[in-house]
Design a protein around this motif. Structure first.
Motif, PDB file in Angstrom:
ATOM      1  N   PRO A   1      35.491 -48.900  38.549  1.00 61.31           N
ATOM      2  CA  PRO A   1      36.945 -48.777  38.628  1.00 61.31           C
ATOM      3  C   PRO A   1      37.409 -47.617  37.738  1.00 61.31           C
ATOM      4  O   PRO A   1      36.750 -47.281  36.760  1.00 61.31           O
ATOM      5  CB  PRO A   1      37.456 -50.099  38.046  1.00 61.31           C
ATOM      6  CG  PRO A   1      36.287 -51.005  37.985  1.00 61.31           C
ATOM      7  CD  PRO A   1      35.067 -50.156  37.928  1.00 61.31           C
TER       8      PRO A   1
ATOM      9  N   GLN B   1      31.537 -47.933  43.396  1.00 58.42           N
ATOM     10  CA  GLN B   1      31.884 -47.086  42.251  1.00 58.42           C
ATOM     11  C   GLN B   1      32.555 -47.905  41.160  1.00 58.42           C
ATOM     12  O   GLN B   1      33.063 -49.000  41.403  1.00 58.42           O
ATOM     13  CB  GLN B   1      32.812 -45.964  42.699  1.00 58.42           C
ATOM     14  CG  GLN B   1      34.109 -46.488  43.312  1.00 58.42           C
ATOM     15  CD  GLN B   1      34.986 -45.377  43.851  1.00 58.42           C
ATOM     16  OE1 GLN B   1      34.797 -44.218  43.522  1.00 58.42           O
ATOM     17  NE2 GLN B   1      35.950 -45.734  44.668  1.00 58.42           N
TER      18      GLN B   1
ATOM     19  N   ARG C   1      40.828 -45.014  41.905  1.00 69.18           N
ATOM     20  CA  ARG C   1      39.721 -45.646  42.644  1.00 69.18           C
ATOM     21  C   ARG C   1      40.149 -47.027  43.116  1.00 69.18           C
ATOM     22  O   ARG C   1      40.688 -47.803  42.330  1.00 69.18           O
ATOM     23  CB  ARG C   1      38.504 -45.792  41.746  1.00 69.18           C
ATOM     24  CG  ARG C   1      37.993 -44.456  41.330  1.00 69.18           C
ATOM     25  CD  ARG C   1      36.865 -44.587  40.390  1.00 69.18           C
ATOM     26  NE  ARG C   1      36.602 -43.284  39.796  1.00 69.18           N
ATOM     27  CZ  ARG C   1      35.592 -43.025  39.007  1.00 69.18           C
ATOM     28  NH1 ARG C   1      34.750 -43.979  38.709  1.00 69.18           N
ATOM     29  NH2 ARG C   1      35.425 -41.830  38.507  1.00 69.18           N
ATOM     30  N   THR C   2      39.904 -47.305  44.377  1.00 71.53           N
ATOM     31  CA  THR C   2      40.272 -48.609  44.924  1.00 71.53           C
ATOM     32  C   THR C   2      39.067 -49.181  45.652  1.00 71.53           C
ATOM     33  O   THR C   2      38.021 -48.543  45.734  1.00 71.53           O
ATOM     34  CB  THR C   2      41.434 -48.485  45.930  1.00 71.53           C
ATOM     35  OG1 THR C   2      40.925 -47.842  47.099  1.00 71.53           O
ATOM     36  CG2 THR C   2      42.598 -47.705  45.368  1.00 71.53           C
ATOM     37  N   GLU C   3      39.255 -50.366  46.198  1.00 75.02           N
ATOM     38  CA  GLU C   3      38.174 -50.976  46.980  1.00 75.02           C
ATOM     39  C   GLU C   3      37.972 -50.232  48.295  1.00 75.02           C
ATOM     40  O   GLU C   3      37.008 -50.471  49.003  1.00 75.02           O
ATOM     41  CB  GLU C   3      38.499 -52.454  47.278  1.00 75.02           C
ATOM     42  CG  GLU C   3      38.486 -53.374  46.053  1.00 75.02           C
ATOM     43  CD  GLU C   3      37.074 -53.809  45.642  1.00 75.02           C
ATOM     44  OE1 GLU C   3      36.115 -53.327  46.239  1.00 75.02           O
ATOM     45  OE2 GLU C   3      36.962 -54.609  44.696  1.00 75.02           O
TER      46      GLU C   3
ATOM     47  N   LEU D   1      34.016 -51.984  44.378  1.00 74.64           N
ATOM     48  CA  LEU D   1      34.077 -51.555  42.981  1.00 74.64           C
ATOM     49  C   LEU D   1      33.092 -52.411  42.193  1.00 74.64           C
ATOM     50  O   LEU D   1      33.064 -53.625  42.353  1.00 74.64           O
ATOM     51  CB  LEU D   1      35.490 -51.763  42.416  1.00 74.64           C
ATOM     52  CG  LEU D   1      36.583 -50.835  42.951  1.00 74.64           C
ATOM     53  CD1 LEU D   1      37.925 -51.188  42.333  1.00 74.64           C
ATOM     54  CD2 LEU D   1      36.248 -49.375  42.681  1.00 74.64           C
TER      55      LEU D   1
END
Ligand code: HEM
Length: 551
Positions: A239, A237, A243-245, A365
């Motif tokens: 960033p 997705q 949102r994170t890894e 990401l």
């Protein structure tokens, strides 16, 4: 039933199934979250157009006769009556003009092929430009490239089936010509493929077996493999806030994603049906049957195969001689060596980039194209190369339309092929840097508000709305760039986080309505150069600014 209730009910039902069967984790799977970025639709469109291709192809197979036996046409089309044609050609004309709904299904089959291949290409470009192929998704990239190749070959074999003048010309230059150009084994290979001289009587039944059974199975297997890898690895997705890894922000599989997917399938199928009903494609009865000695003027391959043709047209007529016995025609260098190496390069690109950039990290990401300028410029360079070759495949049509010499067109094509891709690289690189700077400028100084203020010294400046608030002296607090979209206009403020307050049916909050008045008071009373204009604006900063902190 509202969304919350339906989610609860489905989850409960899944729980029930989990406990009553051995299908553990069903609830967890139904609750799986998918990112909602619009570009993820490409992969879905690939699957939906493939379904349309399969259904329409199966229907066509009921009426099509893949035979090269010659017969005299005696159907409803007067222009062909009395002409000797193959059964394959006759049955295609019959499907078009005599079978009820036949033309519609043929055209649906042909149009959905175009959409299918275009969607695979778009999926590939999305993955490339966002770095979605980086570890651990290299295998997924290879699968999509193979899918593109399989789709292109499937389209090519499909075009050969009706045995009309255009399909025969394509077979002659595409399959027969390139096979014959292969040094040493070319002639034997040609005899093996065509079962004798060109065109022979076996090539259409053979291509039909490949087209209707082998390649659809290969394509279905590749799509399934891709779906399984995406399921196991999760969608990467962009960033953004929260949102994170390690997480995915988006919509649950059931009900939101599933309902959207059904809607997108209906839209894809509906648009394809409308195209099939409204826009004519490949009217084979006007082209006539294939004759080895005939080539219709302006024969072009389909757009996705045209780069091969363009390369062959532009490559100089340099023949090579092996051991004084074998002549290697220029077609081999252009089509087999040149285009073959490009395809290999496309397959190994993720591994090449990993080696050159030394990036072995795990990425969930993806990147914005501007943040990887070398990759983005390389991609645009490759696209301009492909696009230029595609144009070159139609150089005869361009020469005829604009009354230019065909030789001049060949030379324009050759020189352009050397100049256009590097120019595209440099231009894209500069654009990426410019976009990066524009983002950082907004993060450091704030959004341009469109309010122009006159300073006591007589100069004019534009009031900025800082995204990170202001310090005590009223100066904007700069934010660092974190790879997400940066709002550029006041109306964008909700773009990377919570939506802004106010709207069409709900007025802006009271403090915001009062702010212009307060601004005026402050402007009149103080020296803007020293108090900081940004403080006045930040007094009515929209709450959504907090969303951009993450960006
Ligand atoms: C991804 C899969 C497929 C692609 C890309 C594809 C593509 C094509 C194309 C471009 C044509 C030429 C259409 C035209 O005449 O204008 C064609 C013809 C044909 N295809 Fe397919 N096809 C696929 C799958 C299938 C399947 C699964 C079947 C049968 C089970 C099938 C049966 C036929 C038949 C019978 C024709 C000849 C009739 C005609 O030209 O209208 N196809 N295909």
């Amino acid at each position: 039933m509202n969304a919350a209730t339906s989610k609860y009910t489905v989850a409960e039902a899944a729980d029930g199934l989990d406990s009553s069967t051995s299908a553990g984790g069903l609830r967890r799977r139904l609750n799986r979250v998918f990112p909602t970025h619009w570009s993820l639709m490409f992969g879905e469109i690939v699957v939906y157009s493939f379904v349309v291709v399969l259904v329409s192809g199966t229907w066509l197979a009921l009426f099509f006769d893949p035979s090269m036996t010659q017969t005299v046409y005696d159907g409803v089309y007067p222009g062909l009556r009395g002409v000797t044609v193959s059964r394959a050609y006759e049955s295609t004309v019959d499907i078009s003009l005599e079978v009820r709904g036949g033309l519609f299904v043929r055209q649906a089959h042909a149009w959905s092929t175009h959409v299918f291949i275009a969607a695979i290409l778009a999926l590939l470009l999305r993955t490339f430009f966002t770095g979605g192929f980086r570890r651990p998704r290299e295998a997924s990239w290879v699968v999509v490239v193979l899918l593109l190749l399989a789709g292109m070959i499937e389209g090519f074999t499909g075009h050969a089936l009706p045995d009309d003048l255009l399909s025969g010309t394509g077979l002659r230059s595409g399959l027969s010509g390139i096979t014959l150009s292969i040094p040493v084994i070319g002639t034997w290979l040609h005899w093996g493929v065509f079962d004798g001289d060109f065109p022979g009587t076996s090539i259409i039944p053979r291509l039909y077996a490949v087209h209707a059974f082998v390649l659809p199975a290969v394509i279905a297997a590749l799509i399934a493999l891709h779906a399984v890898t995406v399921w196991l690895q999760g969608h990467p997705q962009f960033p953004g806030p929260h949102r994170t890894e390690r997480n995915i922000v988006g919509a649950r599989l059931v009900p939101t994603f599933a309902v959207r997917a059904i809607g997108l399938f209906a839209i894809t199928a509906g648009i394809l049906a409308a195209m099939a009903g409204l826009f004519q494609i490949n009217p084979v009865w006007t082209l006539g049957p294939f004759r080895g000695a005939h080539v219709s003027a302006g024969s072009q391959p389909d757009w996705y195969m045209a780069f091969f043709e363009g390369a062959v047209r532009l490559w100089p007529p340099w023949e090579m001689y092996l051991f004084g016995r074998y002549t290697v025609p220029s077609v081999f260098s252009a089509a087999v060596v040149g285009m073959g190496s490009l395809i290999v390069l496309l397959i190994v690109y993720p591994f090449l980039e990993r080696r050159l950039a030394g990036d072995r990290a795990h990425h969930d990401l993806v990147q914005r194209p501007r943040d990887a300028p070398v990759r983005t410029s390389t991609g645009v360079m490759a696209m301009s190369f492909y696009g230029w070759l595609t144009l070159a495949a139609g150089n005869d049509i361009i020469a005829l339309t604009f009354d230019v010499s065909l030789n001049a067109m060949v030379w324009i094509g050759r020189i352009g092929l050397l100049l256009v891709p590097p120019a595209a690289y440099v231009l894209t690189y500069r654009i990426c840097l410019g976009l990066q700077r524009a983002d950082r400028e907004v993060l450091a100084h704030g959004i341009e508000t469109g309010h122009i203020t006159r300073l006591p010294t007589g100069g004019y400046i534009e009031v900025r709305q800082p995204l990170g608030g202001t310090d005590r002296s009223g100066r904007a607090i700069g934010l660092s760039y974190q790879g997400a979209r940066v709002p550029k206009q006041p109306n964008d403020l909700g773009a990377s986080g919570k939506p802004v307050e106010g709207g069409w049916f709900r007025p802006d909050p009271a403090p915001e309505l009062l702010s212009p008045l307060r601004d005026r008071v402050v402007t009149d009373a103080t020296d803007p150069a020293t108090t900081g204009l940004s403080e006045r604006v930040s007094g009515h900063r929209r709450p959504a600014c907090s969303g951009s902190r993450g960006s």
